[in-house]
Design a protein around this motif. Structure first.
Motif, PDB file in Angstrom:
ATOM      1  N   GLN A 193      12.159   2.303  -1.923  1.00 53.77           N
ATOM      2  CA  GLN A 193      12.806   2.404  -0.363  1.00 53.77           C
ATOM      3  C   GLN A 193      11.752   2.748   0.756  1.00 53.77           C
ATOM      4  OE1 GLN A 193      15.556   5.434  -1.626  1.00 53.77           O
ATOM      5  NE2 GLN A 193      17.230   3.829  -2.564  1.00 53.77           N
ATOM      6  N   ASN A 194      10.816   3.201   0.305  1.00 51.88           N
ATOM      7  CA  ASN A 194       9.796   4.078   1.140  1.00 51.88           C
ATOM      8  C   ASN A 194       8.389   3.578   0.704  1.00 51.88           C
ATOM      9  OD1 ASN A 194       8.405   5.329   3.249  1.00 51.88           O
ATOM     10  ND2 ASN A 194       9.115   7.471   2.558  1.00 51.88           N
ATOM     11  N   ARG A 195       7.919   2.376   1.177  1.00 52.87           N
ATOM     12  CA  ARG A 195       6.794   1.788   0.585  1.00 52.87           C
ATOM     13  C   ARG A 195       5.515   2.171   1.308  1.00 52.87           C
ATOM     14  NH1 ARG A 195       8.342  -4.780   0.043  1.00 52.87           N
ATOM     15  NH2 ARG A 195      10.266  -4.588  -1.469  1.00 52.87           N
ATOM     16  N   ARG A 196       5.831   2.977   2.338  1.00 51.58           N
ATOM     17  CA  ARG A 196       4.552   3.268   2.966  1.00 51.58           C
ATOM     18  C   ARG A 196       4.055   4.479   2.062  1.00 51.58           C
ATOM     19  NH1 ARG A 196       3.110   7.457   6.606  1.00 51.58           N
ATOM     20  NH2 ARG A 196       5.229   8.458   6.646  1.00 51.58           N
ATOM     21  N   ARG A 197       4.928   5.223   1.328  1.00 56.03           N
ATOM     22  CA  ARG A 197       4.193   6.426   0.440  1.00 56.03           C
ATOM     23  C   ARG A 197       3.324   5.924  -0.389  1.00 56.03           C
ATOM     24  NH1 ARG A 197       4.491  11.142   2.268  1.00 56.03           N
ATOM     25  NH2 ARG A 197       4.211  11.825  -0.032  1.00 56.03           N
ATOM     26  N   ILE A 198       3.106   4.448  -0.881  1.00 55.60           N
ATOM     27  CA  ILE A 198       2.284   4.042  -2.062  1.00 55.60           C
ATOM     28  C   ILE A 198       0.819   3.941  -1.245  1.00 55.60           C
ATOM     29  CG2 ILE A 198       1.310   1.903  -2.991  1.00 55.60           C
ATOM     30  CD1 ILE A 198       4.254   1.018  -3.300  1.00 55.60           C
ATOM     31  N   PHE A 199       0.800   3.778   0.157  1.00 58.41           N
ATOM     32  CA  PHE A 199      -0.294   4.138   0.809  1.00 58.41           C
ATOM     33  C   PHE A 199      -0.891   5.358   0.775  1.00 58.41           C
ATOM     34  CE2 PHE A 199      -2.870   4.880   4.953  1.00 58.41           C
ATOM     35  CZ  PHE A 199      -4.105   4.202   4.589  1.00 58.41           C
ATOM     36  N   ASP A 200       0.053   6.228   1.124  1.00 62.18           N
ATOM     37  CA  ASP A 200      -0.367   7.793   1.236  1.00 62.18           C
ATOM     38  C   ASP A 200      -0.686   8.067  -0.307  1.00 62.18           C
ATOM     39  OD1 ASP A 200       0.810   7.856   3.536  1.00 62.18           O
ATOM     40  OD2 ASP A 200       2.691   8.555   2.971  1.00 62.18           O
ATOM     41  N   PHE A 201      -0.033   7.670  -1.170  1.00 55.35           N
ATOM     42  CA  PHE A 201      -0.730   8.005  -2.815  1.00 55.35           C
ATOM     43  C   PHE A 201      -1.911   7.523  -2.999  1.00 55.35           C
ATOM     44  CE2 PHE A 201       3.884   8.173  -4.626  1.00 55.35           C
ATOM     45  CZ  PHE A 201       4.007   9.558  -3.868  1.00 55.35           C
ATOM     46  N   SER A 202      -2.255   6.229  -2.403  1.00 55.40           N
ATOM     47  CA  SER A 202      -3.679   5.531  -2.764  1.00 55.40           C
ATOM     48  C   SER A 202      -4.670   6.351  -1.982  1.00 55.40           C
ATOM     49  CB  SER A 202      -3.363   4.302  -2.058  1.00 55.40           C
ATOM     50  OG  SER A 202      -4.891   3.647  -2.101  1.00 55.40           O
TER      51      SER A 202
END
Length: 390
Positions: free
Chosen positions: A304-313
């Protein structure tokens, strides 16, 4: 309006260029290969160190080597992470270090590196008050106000408009005008101390380091700041004409935020420092993060919040570099400062006054928790200040 004034300090002369990674790929320090176009990557010694503390990371171990601390041969490096508006945290911490040392940041370090807001910060702290002057345009305390202005002009009312087309997000943000106003006509080669900021070239899909300390193409400081802070999809890339191969015609680079590969630029900083100071083997590296909030997302939440994947990366990148730095530098020569943030303060684009004040509060709490560590840090950076106080 900021006014530029000069001091009588001797000027640190340097020239400007960039370092570009070739298509062969990235070569890690100590690994054979020819991918990276950065010198000084020739079998660095691997040594283990520790030093993490609770309530935020401050990697300073007890002093067991007083003889060499603050020695004239020690090269001091500052590295600042990416973090958007959270860059106000390292700015606040550096203001405290300046206050304790009684010297500007650019006098305390021999080499500075930053990514995104960290890149903007090292440029701002290294910009001369006037051409040919070694007095910085602003202190770290004054630069914290830049984050209020940068945040408002960069993100403003766009906090809920991430679904807009890129052009709509970047056409009227005012960031470029702000950088032009602050840095004026200063060149990257005018940096008081050697400085690199990271960017990523979309035309070659390779990292791109804008470097003040090597001969070659020079750029305006505002261009370097604009490139390293061009966070997709908030801002459009910065296009620059470069000549990366002698006698070849110029090509166009399309530069975006360097946090795509170096959210924590400490390893880039160490590699460049080894190139800049050949023959030196005593490096002190201070790495300052923009704060982390430790929270996990279930897989459904990530969908639902794919931007968080960049944050995790970005978080994982930073942790990996921290691990590498602890292996490559001895325990007394690597210090990592990272504030723990409460959930809700970890956004990179919340430029509201409430959020910025909350970030500054977290920075001050980190300073208070680690007051003794900061005193030891000042002993390392400016031993003459400590002796004068004693």
């Amino acid at each position: 309006m900021l006014k530029r004034v000069c001091s009588t300090f001797e000027r640190f002369m340097c020239t400007g260029t960039f370092t570009r990674f070739t298509a062969a790929g990235i070569m890690a320090i100590g690994m054979p290969g020819g991918g990276i176009r950065v010198a000084g990557i020739n079998g660095a010694e691997s040594r283990r160190l520790d030093g993490r503390t609770a309530n935020g990371t401050v990697g300073l171990a007890p002093n067991t080597n007083k003889r060499s601390i603050g020695g004239s041969g020690m090269r001091k490096i500052l590295s600042i992470d990416a973090g958007g508006v959270r860059g106000i945290i390292p700015a606040t911490i550096l203001a405290e270090i300046e206050a304790r040392a009684g010297q500007p940041v650019c006098s305390l370090f021999d080499f500075l590196a930053g990514t995104s807001s960290g890149g903007m910060l090292v440029l701002a702290l290294n910009c001369p008050a006037t051409s040919g002057c070694t007095r910085p345009l602003c202190s770290a305390k004054e630069v914290t106000s830049l984050f209020h202005e940068w945040g408002n002009r960069a993100f403003g009312d766009k906090l809920s408009t991430r679904v807009q087309p890129l052009a709509a997000l970047s056409s009227d943000n005012g960031v470029e005008d702000m950088f032009r106003e602050y840095f004026g006509d200063a060149l990257l080669s005018d940096s008081i101390k050697p400085t690199i900021v990271t960017a990523f070239d979309l035309t070659t899909a390779q990292p791109f380091l804008l470097n003040s300390a090597k001969a070659g193409d020079d750029f305006l400081m505002w261009q370097a700041a604009r490139a390293t802070t061009a966070v997709p999809p908030y801002f459009s890339p910065l296009r620059l004409s470069i000549s990366d191969i002698p006698f070849w015609r110029a090509r166009e680079a399309c530069l975006v935020d360097g946090s795509l590969f170096a959210s924590n630029p400490a390893m880039c900083a160490l590699a460049e420092a080894r190139s800049l100071f050949p023959g030196e083997d005593d490096f002190l590296l201070i790495s300052i993060g923009c704060g982390e909030a430790h929270r996990a997302f279930l897989p459904v939440a990530l969908r639902q919040n794919r931007r968080r994947i960049f944050d995790f990366s970005s978080t994982a990148q930073s942790a990996c570099v921290d691990y590498q730095m602890r292996a490559f530098l001895p325990r007394q020569r690597y210090i990592r400062i990272q504030a723990d943030l409460v959930p809700g303060l970890d956004s990179i684009d919340d430029a509201s006054e409430k959020n910025l004040l909350g970030l500054q509060r977290e920075a001050r709490e980190t300073i208070a928790r680690h007051a003794d560590v900061l005193d030891q840090l000042v002993d390392l950076l400016a031993p003459e200040s400590s002796m004068a106080i004693a």
